[in-house]
Structures are given as structure tokens and as C-alpha cells.
Write a protein that holds these residues in place. Sequence first.
Motif, mmCIF file in Angstrom:
data_model
loop_
_atom_site.group_PDB
_atom_site.id
_atom_site.type_symbol
_atom_site.label_atom_id
_atom_site.label_comp_id
_atom_site.label_asym_id
_atom_site.label_seq_id
_atom_site.Cartn_x
_atom_site.Cartn_y
_atom_site.Cartn_z
ATOM 1 N N ALA A 130 4.842 -12.401 6.859
ATOM 2 C CA ALA A 130 5.537 -12.637 5.590
ATOM 3 C C ALA A 130 4.585 -12.496 4.408
ATOM 4 C CB ALA A 130 6.180 -14.020 5.592
ATOM 5 N N VAL A 131 3.357 -13.036 4.552
ATOM 6 C CA VAL A 131 2.370 -12.942 3.470
ATOM 7 C C VAL A 131 1.978 -11.487 3.236
ATOM 8 C CG1 VAL A 131 -0.006 -13.498 2.809
ATOM 9 C CG2 VAL A 131 1.469 -15.265 3.776
ATOM 10 N N ASN A 132 1.697 -10.761 4.302
ATOM 11 C CA ASN A 132 1.303 -9.356 4.149
ATOM 12 C C ASN A 132 2.434 -8.508 3.583
ATOM 13 O OD1 ASN A 132 -1.257 -9.870 5.143
ATOM 14 N ND2 ASN A 132 -0.710 -9.415 7.262
ATOM 15 N N SER A 133 3.662 -8.797 4.001
ATOM 16 C CA SER A 133 4.810 -8.068 3.437
ATOM 17 C C SER A 133 4.948 -8.354 1.947
ATOM 18 C CB SER A 133 6.086 -8.467 4.172
ATOM 19 O OG SER A 133 7.221 -7.857 3.588
ATOM 20 N N ALA A 134 4.757 -9.623 1.553
ATOM 21 C CA ALA A 134 4.840 -9.978 0.128
ATOM 22 C C ALA A 134 3.754 -9.277 -0.665
ATOM 23 C CB ALA A 134 4.727 -11.490 -0.036
ATOM 24 N N LYS A 135 2.557 -9.147 -0.084
ATOM 25 C CA LYS A 135 1.479 -8.435 -0.776
ATOM 26 C C LYS A 135 1.815 -6.962 -0.961
ATOM 27 C CE LYS A 135 -2.316 -11.465 0.704
ATOM 28 N NZ LYS A 135 -3.555 -11.568 1.508
ATOM 29 N N GLU A 136 2.405 -6.352 0.051
ATOM 30 C CA GLU A 136 2.813 -4.950 -0.082
ATOM 31 C C GLU A 136 3.872 -4.792 -1.158
ATOM 32 O OE1 GLU A 136 1.595 -2.246 1.235
ATOM 33 O OE2 GLU A 136 0.112 -3.260 2.487
ATOM 34 N N ASN A 137 4.781 -5.751 -1.246
ATOM 35 C CA ASN A 137 5.803 -5.687 -2.296
ATOM 36 C C ASN A 137 5.198 -5.879 -3.679
ATOM 37 O OD1 ASN A 137 8.711 -5.374 -1.323
ATOM 38 N ND2 ASN A 137 7.940 -6.887 0.138
ATOM 39 N N LEU A 156 2.185 -4.811 -4.535
ATOM 40 C CA LEU A 156 1.588 -3.516 -4.856
ATOM 41 C C LEU A 156 2.664 -2.497 -5.210
ATOM 42 C CD1 LEU A 156 -1.125 -3.399 -2.035
ATOM 43 C CD2 LEU A 156 -1.444 -3.961 -4.453
ATOM 44 N N ALA A 157 3.803 -2.559 -4.533
ATOM 45 C CA ALA A 157 4.909 -1.650 -4.858
ATOM 46 C C ALA A 157 5.435 -1.929 -6.261
ATOM 47 C CB ALA A 157 6.033 -1.795 -3.829
ATOM 48 N N THR A 158 5.521 -3.194 -6.627
ATOM 49 C CA THR A 158 6.028 -3.550 -7.956
ATOM 50 C C THR A 158 5.043 -3.145 -9.043
ATOM 51 O OG1 THR A 158 7.133 -5.434 -6.910
ATOM 52 C CG2 THR A 158 7.070 -5.406 -9.300
ATOM 53 N N ARG A 159 3.759 -3.186 -8.726
ATOM 54 C CA ARG A 159 2.771 -2.693 -9.698
ATOM 55 C C ARG A 159 2.978 -1.207 -9.968
ATOM 56 N NH1 ARG A 159 -3.018 -5.420 -7.799
ATOM 57 N NH2 ARG A 159 -2.369 -7.615 -7.964
ATOM 58 N N GLU A 160 3.260 -0.455 -8.926
ATOM 59 C CA GLU A 160 3.520 0.976 -9.117
ATOM 60 C C GLU A 160 4.799 1.192 -9.923
ATOM 61 O OE1 GLU A 160 1.390 3.146 -8.498
ATOM 62 O OE2 GLU A 160 0.005 2.052 -7.204
ATOM 63 N N ALA A 161 5.789 0.345 -9.705
ATOM 64 C CA ALA A 161 7.013 0.436 -10.504
ATOM 65 C C ALA A 161 6.718 0.180 -11.977
ATOM 66 C CB ALA A 161 8.059 -0.557 -9.985
ATOM 67 N N LEU A 162 5.780 -0.730 -12.248
ATOM 68 C CA LEU A 162 5.376 -0.989 -13.634
ATOM 69 C C LEU A 162 4.746 0.248 -14.256
ATOM 70 C CD1 LEU A 162 4.929 -2.932 -15.997
ATOM 71 C CD2 LEU A 162 2.811 -3.690 -14.879
ATOM 72 N N HIS A 173 1.118 9.855 -7.708
ATOM 73 C CA HIS A 173 2.279 9.478 -8.514
ATOM 74 C C HIS A 173 2.738 8.065 -8.153
ATOM 75 C CE1 HIS A 173 6.157 9.563 -10.521
ATOM 76 N NE2 HIS A 173 5.716 10.616 -11.183
ATOM 77 N N PRO A 174 3.005 7.226 -9.157
ATOM 78 C CA PRO A 174 3.371 5.828 -8.857
ATOM 79 C C PRO A 174 4.643 5.691 -8.036
ATOM 80 C CG PRO A 174 3.712 6.355 -11.192
ATOM 81 C CD PRO A 174 2.924 7.472 -10.610
ATOM 82 N N GLU A 175 5.596 6.597 -8.192
ATOM 83 C CA GLU A 175 6.822 6.482 -7.408
ATOM 84 C C GLU A 175 6.550 6.726 -5.926
ATOM 85 O OE1 GLU A 175 9.962 5.511 -8.042
ATOM 86 O OE2 GLU A 175 9.120 4.839 -9.954
ATOM 87 N N ILE A 176 5.663 7.657 -5.618
ATOM 88 C CA ILE A 176 5.304 7.905 -4.217
ATOM 89 C C ILE A 176 4.506 6.723 -3.676
ATOM 90 C CG2 ILE A 176 3.928 9.351 -2.674
ATOM 91 C CD1 ILE A 176 4.740 11.755 -4.289
ATOM 92 N N ARG A 177 3.572 6.218 -4.446
ATOM 93 C CA ARG A 177 2.797 5.053 -4.014
ATOM 94 C C ARG A 177 3.717 3.858 -3.788
ATOM 95 N NH1 ARG A 177 -2.841 4.510 -5.491
ATOM 96 N NH2 ARG A 177 -3.748 6.493 -6.127
ATOM 97 N N ARG A 178 4.675 3.685 -4.664
ATOM 98 C CA ARG A 178 5.623 2.567 -4.513
ATOM 99 C C ARG A 178 6.415 2.710 -3.225
ATOM 100 N NH1 ARG A 178 11.083 1.987 -6.013
ATOM 101 N NH2 ARG A 178 11.697 -0.194 -6.302
ATOM 102 N N ALA A 179 6.925 3.913 -2.966
ATOM 103 C CA ALA A 179 7.704 4.134 -1.744
ATOM 104 C C ALA A 179 6.856 3.893 -0.505
ATOM 105 C CB ALA A 179 8.278 5.551 -1.745
ATOM 106 N N GLN A 180 5.595 4.284 -0.542
ATOM 107 C CA GLN A 180 4.704 4.051 0.600
ATOM 108 C C GLN A 180 4.490 2.556 0.833
ATOM 109 O OE1 GLN A 180 1.357 6.325 -0.816
ATOM 110 N NE2 GLN A 180 1.946 8.178 0.283
ATOM 111 N N ARG A 181 4.328 1.793 -0.227
ATOM 112 C CA ARG A 181 4.161 0.344 -0.092
ATOM 113 C C ARG A 181 5.423 -0.302 0.475
ATOM 114 N NH1 ARG A 181 -1.142 -0.827 0.031
ATOM 115 N NH2 ARG A 181 -2.253 0.117 -1.715
ATOM 116 N N LEU A 182 6.571 0.165 0.057
ATOM 117 C CA LEU A 182 7.821 -0.393 0.565
ATOM 118 C C LEU A 182 7.993 -0.094 2.050
ATOM 119 C CD1 LEU A 182 10.253 0.362 -2.408
ATOM 120 C CD2 LEU A 182 9.234 -1.836 -1.773
ATOM 121 N N VAL A 183 7.544 1.067 2.488
ATOM 122 C CA VAL A 183 7.579 1.385 3.918
ATOM 123 C C VAL A 183 6.680 0.423 4.684
ATOM 124 C CG1 VAL A 183 6.939 3.093 5.659
ATOM 125 C CG2 VAL A 183 8.218 3.804 3.641
#
Length: 475
Positions: free
Chosen positions: A114-121, A123-129, A248-258
Amino acid sequence: MGRQAVTYKLRFGTAIVAIFIAASAQAETLTDALIGAYKNSGLLDQQQAVLRAADENVAEALAGLRPVVNYTMSAGYGGSSVFTATTTDTWSLSASLGISADITVFDNGQTKYAVNSAKENVLATREALVSVEQQILLRAVSAYMSVRSEVQTVGLRQNNVRVITEQLRAARDRFEVGEITRTDVAQAEARLAAARSNLAAAQGQLARAREEYRNAVGRMPGNLAQPPALAGVPQTEQAATQFAERNHPEIRRAQRLVSASDLDVLRAKAALGPTVGVSAGVQLGRERDGAYGLPTNNDTDTRSQNLSITLNQPIYQGGRLSSLIRQAMARRDQQRAGLHIVVHDIRQNVGNSYADLRVARASLAASREQVRAARVAFEGVREEATLGARTTLDVLDAEQELLNAQNDLIDASTQEYVAYYSVLSSMGLLTADYLNLGIQTYDPQAYYNLVKDGPVNRSSQGQRLDRVLRALGKE
């Protein structure tokens, strides 16, 4: 979260000083507009708040393996009456205080996942920013160039009205002496009416462009300077595409979500395993017997304590846990498909932006030649008309062709700038840091560092967090 250094740097020009009627003022540059857009964007503030909320998910997940401490206090007063030959009342006053602590010492890895998943999210939200930042800055570029374009168009239309007004006056003079017919005068009058209509339309478009600028930048535009010379971009579309696929941040975000979805699957599977918990507690009590709770020699003090360890593992929950696993796997497949879609979209965006840039630059070169030729033609036709070799309509047509060529040149120049910054955006480079705007930008790591360990309000770290929130105006 650091970004790969690249050689495609922008060089912004210095501000241009514009002279007005009785004073001078510094013209507003494209850099000024970009800074204003970054500082005044409500959308950026919104996404920063979304990121702070995502940061808190790490602290919440981390709490899964931390102790939970509670205290309880109670007090009561009651009694009973026995009615015989005499009435006997029995009353008691009781009070208790207890404290308990519970901690999960083993949960089969659920909290870790759960902690690692939250950390990935996070990082994904940072890319969304970063993606939102790119949208804001590209909108500011478009608004800036649109205002400049419309200002130039209004100037052309105003000049067109003046020129045709002079041509109409000359046509009327020539009509008075019999050199031309009434038809020539009517043609000039019709063109003047059309020119005034076009001027009104251009002024309306300028008003709309100014409102868009205010929305995008946060203030009404002043005197806008000539934008800086454009720097280079990768020579080939393939090189730009390869860079975008990595950065590209959108690709990085998608990778973090995966990655987060993979961890969510592991977490769901871990819920089938055992958990071990430890509980401890102490409770103190006092009971006072006597009529109406008055003091007696029968006061009783009590104390109880407990320590227990619990092993728990689900055997059957109606298929709920199996369903959660399948659901997590489906969401993982969804994120993987989303990554595939995003990669193809980014590739297409790079190709589209490069195509737009090539078209804009070709149009700009052609428009410059068109303006040169149209100006020569107009001056020639006007000279021939003074000798009687051309009609008034010929002059008006030549003047209209020159005006159209000048409008095309303005549009082509605007499109070149918008296309260039669109190329940067498609590569993931249209950010305040890359453009070197020279302003303090939002630091996503700072807030995360304050909350990642789950500080409480009374701790020193919690007090520092309170100061940060007050500075942000969020408390």
C-alpha cells in the motif's frame, strides 16, 4: 524526478522599450506573460492541491503498521430501593479510566504494498502537475501571439480605411471633372463600407483576444513586445519522438500508474494471508457505595490489565477477497492499455506539431514574397491609374490583394510561434524550469518530505507543516 538535460534551449530576448505620447514604458515581453500565467493560474493551484492530497496517502498507508492508542473515561451514578417495612436505598458512584494500544506486527505485506503504491501515485500526480503546467504556458503563448496578431490586423484595417477614403475622395474629384464615371465612385464607396465593416470585425476579434489573454495570464495585455527569436528544435522528427517517449510527463505518469496497479494486485493477494496483532491495555476504576453516593468505608479501587496476541487469517468471506484480486488485475490491465494509448498519442502529437511548424515556416516564407510582390503590383497599378491606364476598380483590387497578403504574413508569423512552442510541449519541455523564467516554482518534494512520515500536529515536524500550510493559505 529529475529531467534529462537537452541541448534544445530557448534564449529569450531582453525587454523592448516602447515610446508613448508623453512618456515611455517598458513593453511586456513573452517571458512576462509566461510568468504571469504561471503565478496566476487557478488550474495550477488546483493540481498542486491534488498533489498534496496524494502525498497524504503515503502517510495514511504507513499508519497500517503503527500502533493505535486510545483512552477511555467513564463515570456513573445509580442505585436501587427495596420497599419492605422500611425502605432501603442503595446507591453507588463509579468512575474508570483506561488506556489501550493495538498494533499490527505482521500483515503479509499489505501495508508495504500500500505504501509503495501510494508513492507511485504521488510520482504519477507530479507528472500530471507538469502536464498542467505545459497546458498553462502553451495557452499563454497562444494568447500573447493572438493579441499581437489582432493588434496588427486592426492597424492594417485602419490603414485600409484611410487609404480607401483617400481613393474615394480622389475618385469623386475625378468624377467631377469627367475623367471617370459614377460607377467608379460607387465601387470606391462599396469598398470603403466593406473596409469599415472589416475594421469593426477586427476590433471585435482584438477584444476577444484581450479577454483570452486576461484569462490565461491574469491581467489585461499592455504594449506587447516582439517575441524573441526562436531557438532550434531537433533536426528530425524521429529524434524528437524518441526524446518525448522517455521524458513526456503524460508517458511518465502512465508508467507510474502501471507500477501502482501492479502493487495493488500484490496487495489484494496479500489480503489472503495471515495477520498478527498485539493488544495491551490498563484500566483503573473506583466505586463508592453509600446512600446517594456519600463517602463510606466501602470504597473500592480496581485495576485491570491485559496483553494479548492475535493471529488471524480469512478462510471464507463469500468470495469478496477473490473478487478484489480480479478487480485489481482488471485495473492493472486498464492502466497498461492506457500507457499504450498515451505513447501513441504522444508520438502523433510530436508528428502533428512538427508538421504544423513546417507548414507555418513555409507559409511565412511564401507570405513575405507575396507581400513584396503585392506591394510592387499595387504601387504600379496606382501609378498606371493616374495615367488613365487603369480603372479605380483595378486600384482597389490591387490594394485588397496587398492587404490580404499582409494579413497572411501576420497569421503565418503567429502560427510559427504557436507551432514552435507546441513542439516543445509535445516533447515535454514546455515548463518554467526549462524556459528559465527566473521565478520560484512549486517544489513538490518539500511538502512530501514534511508529511511522508505521518507527523502529528503536536510534533515539531507537524508544527513546521502548519507553517507551510499557512504560507500556502490553506489553513
